[in-house]
Design a protein around this motif. Structure first.
Motif, PDB file in Angstrom:
ATOM      1  N   VAL A  49       0.850  -1.201   0.000  1.00 22.96           N
ATOM      2  CA  VAL A  49       0.000   0.000   0.000  1.00 22.96           C
ATOM      3  C   VAL A  49       0.881   1.245   0.000  1.00 22.96           C
ATOM      4  O   VAL A  49       0.644   2.195  -0.752  1.00 22.96           O
ATOM      5  CB  VAL A  49      -0.965   0.007   1.205  1.00 22.96           C
ATOM      6  CG1 VAL A  49      -1.627   1.366   1.374  1.00 22.96           C
ATOM      7  CG2 VAL A  49      -2.004  -1.079   1.048  1.00 22.96           C
ATOM      8  N   GLY A  53       1.100   4.083  -2.910  1.00 23.28           N
ATOM      9  CA  GLY A  53       0.868   5.490  -2.616  1.00 23.28           C
ATOM     10  C   GLY A  53       1.927   6.414  -3.179  1.00 23.28           C
ATOM     11  O   GLY A  53       1.713   7.623  -3.289  1.00 23.28           O
ATOM     12  N   LEU A  64      -5.770   1.707  -4.698  1.00 24.57           N
ATOM     13  CA  LEU A  64      -5.857   2.348  -3.388  1.00 24.57           C
ATOM     14  C   LEU A  64      -7.297   2.673  -3.000  1.00 24.57           C
ATOM     15  O   LEU A  64      -7.654   2.613  -1.819  1.00 24.57           O
ATOM     16  CB  LEU A  64      -4.989   3.605  -3.356  1.00 24.57           C
ATOM     17  CG  LEU A  64      -3.482   3.346  -3.434  1.00 24.57           C
ATOM     18  CD1 LEU A  64      -2.719   4.649  -3.612  1.00 24.57           C
ATOM     19  CD2 LEU A  64      -3.000   2.594  -2.214  1.00 24.57           C
ATOM     20  N   THR A  67      -8.792  -0.191  -1.190  1.00 25.33           N
ATOM     21  CA  THR A  67      -8.093  -0.634   0.012  1.00 25.33           C
ATOM     22  C   THR A  67      -8.778  -0.275   1.331  1.00 25.33           C
ATOM     23  O   THR A  67      -8.621  -1.013   2.305  1.00 25.33           O
ATOM     24  CB  THR A  67      -6.637  -0.131  -0.021  1.00 25.33           C
ATOM     25  OG1 THR A  67      -6.055  -0.569  -1.254  1.00 25.33           O
ATOM     26  CG2 THR A  67      -5.814  -0.680   1.123  1.00 25.33           C
ATOM     27  N   LEU A  79      -2.627   2.886   4.514  1.00 25.49           N
ATOM     28  CA  LEU A  79      -3.330   3.723   3.541  1.00 25.49           C
ATOM     29  C   LEU A  79      -3.589   5.111   4.117  1.00 25.49           C
ATOM     30  O   LEU A  79      -3.390   6.122   3.438  1.00 25.49           O
ATOM     31  CB  LEU A  79      -4.649   3.064   3.113  1.00 25.49           C
ATOM     32  CG  LEU A  79      -5.491   3.848   2.129  1.00 25.49           C
ATOM     33  CD1 LEU A  79      -4.732   4.101   0.828  1.00 25.49           C
ATOM     34  CD2 LEU A  79      -6.797   3.111   1.859  1.00 25.49           C
TER      35      LEU A  79
END
Length: 157
Positions: A49, A53, A64, A67, A79
């Motif tokens: 994650v 990002g 994302l 997520t 996240l």
């Protein structure tokens, strides 16, 4: 050069990740990172994650966006942590979900990621949390966050 899933697994599996851990990871690695996001080892998924990002591409952003619904409590704080670095529209969408997360740790990281660039609706949500969150500690964190970013008028409770 695109990193393979195994190369990414080795890098992201480091005991203490550094900036070098994520160096060179880009759009070419999104598919492998999606696979690692589904890994049974939550720590590896959380680092996937983080890597996603750092990638400014539509496929990374789409991944994302899904997520916040990951059931593992280790993944959602990751996240929330990267949300402040995402494009503002994506950040707003992700944080809107994470501020409502049932896990106090996730909400804590989401609160810390909301800033002046985010939508007014998120700052209004912080204002609401400052009065309604079940955790006094989080209410205090919201108060401090709003005060330090110059947004909203809250009363500490």
């Amino acid at each position: 050069m695109t990193l393979s899933e195994n190369e990414l697994r080795q890098r992201l599996g480091a005991i203490e990740p550094t900036t070098a851990t994520y160096a060179g990871i880009g759009p070419g690695e999104v598919d492998a990172l999606r696979t690692l996001l589904g890994d049974k080892e939550a720590r590896l998924a959380a680092r996937a994650v983080h890597a996603l990002g750092l990638i400014d591409s539509e496929p990374a952003h789409e991944t994302l966006l899904a997520t916040p619904r990951d059931p593992r409590p280790e993944v959602r704080p990751s996240l929330a942590h990267v949300a402040e670095r995402l494009p503002v529209d994506l950040s707003d969408q992700v944080l809107a979900e994470l501020l409502n997360d049932p896990d106090i740790g996730v909400r804590k990281f989401a609160i810390r990621s909301v800033g002046p660039r985010n939508a007014e609706a998120l700052r209004a949500k912080l204002e609401q949390l400052s009065h309604a969150d079940e955790s006094q500690g989080l209410r205090r964190l919201v108060y401090e966050r709003l005060r330090s970013s110059g947004g909203g008028q809250v009363n500490s409770t």
